[in-house]
Scaffold this active site. Structure first.
Site, PDB file in Angstrom:
ATOM      1  N   GLY A 125       0.835  -1.197   0.000  1.00  0.00           N
ATOM      2  CA  GLY A 125       0.000   0.000   0.000  1.00  0.00           C
ATOM      3  C   GLY A 125       0.865   1.241   0.000  1.00  0.00           C
ATOM      4  N   SER A 167       6.123  -1.844  -1.932  1.00  0.00           N
ATOM      5  CA  SER A 167       6.149  -2.671  -3.155  1.00  0.00           C
ATOM      6  C   SER A 167       5.221  -2.105  -4.224  1.00  0.00           C
ATOM      7  CB  SER A 167       5.811  -4.130  -2.841  1.00  0.00           C
ATOM      8  OG  SER A 167       4.656  -4.254  -2.048  1.00  0.00           O
TER       9      SER A 167
END
Length: 241
Positions: free
Chosen positions: A79, A152
């Site tokens: 996120g 990520s």
């Protein structure tokens, strides 16, 4: 995860045999009124039961029926920065520890402290994800599950993690960028917007939303307790039955 030491197991076994033998001696004495017969019966029973118990345990050790192996899994929290990933992942980790399964917690800050100068370009982040995939795969080879939280931001790196590890569960911690800014106690969003920080996901670099996340947690609509409950229920339903 706790396990009994050999010393503890031996003491437990001895204490149980003392109680069982004393009970046998007492019962025989009450029925027949002979202490010598009661003691002899108790001793014979002890020797026979120890031998039978050993043989019984050895036999069941070789029988695989009724055993269920808990396959290691990887909870991958992704996120925007300050979306709530670390907070929720920490709480989930604490709840999962209560299930007494081998478990490790991996967070981006801890890894970057361990491996400095990683960099934040797309190429450097993707290369970093491969290192993490190898780490998680090694832990899984030793039956250790993982709770990992990383921004990520790129789909290709998340895809690489999914292909490298077993039972990968993507948890997309969704939050509006304005909400993330209000939680910005570090001031990193302001630095990114001023140009002081480059390659900052959501500001001057992309964050590519997961398209196939197993779990989506909308932190603008769900509180921490509800979020943790959803994730724990998923794990219990699919992996720790």
């Amino acid at each position: 995860m706790y396990r009994d030491t050999n010393k503890r197991s031996i003491v437990k076994g001895i204490s149980w045999r003392i109680i069982a033998t004393a009970t046998t001696i007492t019962i025989v004495y009450l029925f027949f009124g002979r202490l010598d017969l009661a003691i002899a019966t108790g001793m014979i029973e002890t020797v026979l039961k120890v031998a039978l118990y050993w043989a019984h345990e050895r036999a069941w050790f070789k029988i695989k029926w009724g055993r269920k192996k808990i396959e290691p899994f990887n909870l991958w929290f992704t996120g925007l920065p300050l979306s709530g990933k670390t907070t929720i992942a920490d709480r989930v980790y604490e709840e999962l520890k209560k299930l007494d399964i081998p478990l490790e917690r991996i967070d981006s800050k801890d890894i970057r402290d361990l491996i400095p100068n990683i960099g934040y370009t797309r190429e450097e982040r993707n290369r970093h994800m491969l290192r993490l995939g190898n780490l998680i795969r090694t832990l899984q080879n030793n039956s250790v599950s993982t709770v990992a939280s990383f921004v990520s931001p790129y789909r290709e790196s998340r895809k690489a993690i999914r292909e490298m590890v077993k039972n990968n569960i993507v948890v997309y911690v969704k939050a509006d960028i304005e909400s993330c800014k209000t939680r910005d106690y570090k001031g990193v969003y302001a630095k990114a917007m001023s140009g002081e920080l480059q390659n900052f996901s959501g500001v001057n670099d992309v964050y590519e939303e997961p398209q196939h996340a197993e779990i989506v947690i909308d932190t603008d609509a769900m509180d921490i307790e509800e979020s943790v409950s959803v994730i724990i229920k998923y794990i219990k339903k699919n992996y720790v039955k």
